[in-house]
Design an enzyme around this catalytic site. Structure first.
Site, PDB file in Angstrom:
ATOM      1  N   SER A  45      55.427  56.669  46.594  1.00 14.07           N
ATOM      2  CA  SER A  45      56.262  57.312  45.568  1.00 14.07           C
ATOM      3  C   SER A  45      57.517  57.681  46.214  1.00 14.07           C
ATOM      4  CB  SER A  45      55.452  58.903  45.137  1.00 14.07           C
ATOM      5  OG  SER A  45      55.221  59.623  46.454  1.00 14.07           O
ATOM      6  N   GLU A  46      57.795  57.938  47.507  1.00 16.55           N
ATOM      7  CA  GLU A  46      58.933  58.001  48.165  1.00 16.55           C
ATOM      8  C   GLU A  46      58.851  57.455  49.672  1.00 16.55           C
ATOM      9  OE1 GLU A  46      59.533  61.423  45.149  1.00 16.55           O
ATOM     10  OE2 GLU A  46      58.314  61.306  46.898  1.00 16.55           O
ATOM     11  N   THR A  47      60.191  56.928  50.106  1.00 13.52           N
ATOM     12  CA  THR A  47      60.502  56.567  51.460  1.00 13.52           C
ATOM     13  C   THR A  47      61.562  57.471  51.836  1.00 13.52           C
ATOM     14  OG1 THR A  47      59.283  54.448  51.182  1.00 13.52           O
ATOM     15  CG2 THR A  47      60.988  54.607  52.920  1.00 13.52           C
TER      16      THR A  47
END
Length: 304
Positions: A45-47
């Site tokens: 979903s995020e990095t």
């Protein structure tokens, strides 16, 4: 050149639960397009990408990418990045501090850390902005976007509302745990409704939690569906916005909520949220734990 990365599962103490995050350390030298390609490769979903701070009084400049865009702020990347950086310091033989300050596009994110014999035992963030509210959304359109009936939408506390404490969401209360379980993003319904005042995702929640409280009771059960038609296992920024919205409607005092998310997708998460009405607005934050899962190196993609 190769870059070190560490992954962590956030808002959980169990590997392969919670919300996975990739943290790319010492990311200076990477261009924005390269960061986007790396985030797309991880497909979490995020990095997050850790860079030297612009102000040496702060800990780091942190940039956060979803698989398709950079976002100005997000909750689980801050909790996970703080846990990873503290662990790096402890591993290097240095004591972890009690606090970090991350520079992000939405503003400064202040982090409190709790450490103990087992390393980092908890991370709490304060969102970079007070609550802001924009449009209310029509119940019928929201129901269509979530493949629900209009009767499943609960407007007794608030109408479906665009809200933000640094990242914008459409916050929707549902009448029952069953409705939350049945919710799913509808492509045509999303296209007809979103984006709305910058909101591209829907955070749906219910206070009907008695039936599945289990060993860790919570006041809120939640799910978050993105504009990519994916579900997020734990969304700190949306949880903080929801808590701030409920605090604003309640009035003065501190509101604290235990929030479960990711249960219906098999990645149970627990978020500890708080919000308080102050003279300069309603400020919110969220706390939780994180566990390290993987680490390694990656090559820099070709520059654009």
């Amino acid at each position: 050149m190769r870059y070190r990365y560490v992954t962590a599962d956030v808002f959980t103490t169990e590997p392969y639960s919670g919300n996975p995050l990739a943290v790319v350390l010492d990311a200076q030298g990477l261009e924005s397009a390269q960061m986007q390609r790396i985030a797309r490769e991880f497909n979490y979903s995020e990095t997050s990408f850790v860079l030297p701070p612009k102000d040496p009084a702060h800990t780091a400049w942190v940039r956060i990418f979803t698989p398709d865009r950079e976002v100005p702020f997000a909750g689980h990347p801050n909790v996970g990045t703080a846990a990873v950086l503290a662990r790096e310091m402890i591993t290097a033989g240095r004591p972890a501090p009690d606090a970090f300050v991350f520079e992000e596009a939405a503003g400064l994110v202040r982090i409190s850390l709790k450490t103990g014999a087992n390393g980092v035992e908890g991370v709490e963030l304060l969102a970079p902005q007070p609550l802001s509210r924009a449009s209310e959304a029509p119940v019928a359109a929201v129901a269509r976007a979530l493949k629900l009936e209009p009767a499943d939408i609960d407007t007794s506390t608030h109408a479906p509302q665009v809200a933000s404490v640094g990242l914008i969401f459409l916050v929707v209360q549902l009448r029952s745990r069953d409705a939350l379980r049945r919710a799913a993003p509808d492509v045509d319904g999303y296209a007809a409704l979103l984006p709305l005042d910058g909101a591209k995702s829907i955070y749906a929640y219910t206070t009907d939690t008695a039936a599945d409280a289990g060993d860790a009771p919570a006041e809120i059960q939640a799910r978050m569906f993105t504009g990519r038609m994916t579900e997020d296992p734990a969304t700190g920024s949306a949880t903080a916005a929801m808590t701030a919205l409920r605090a604003a409607l309640r009035g003065d005092g501190m509101l604290r909520l235990r929030v479960k998310q990711g249960v219906d997708m098999g990645r149970a998460s627990l978020l500890l949220a708080h919000a308080e009405s102050r003279s300069d607005g309603v400020w919110a934050g969220v706390a939780g734990q994180a566990v390290i899962v993987m680490e390694g190196t990656l090559p820099a993609p070709e520059a654009s």
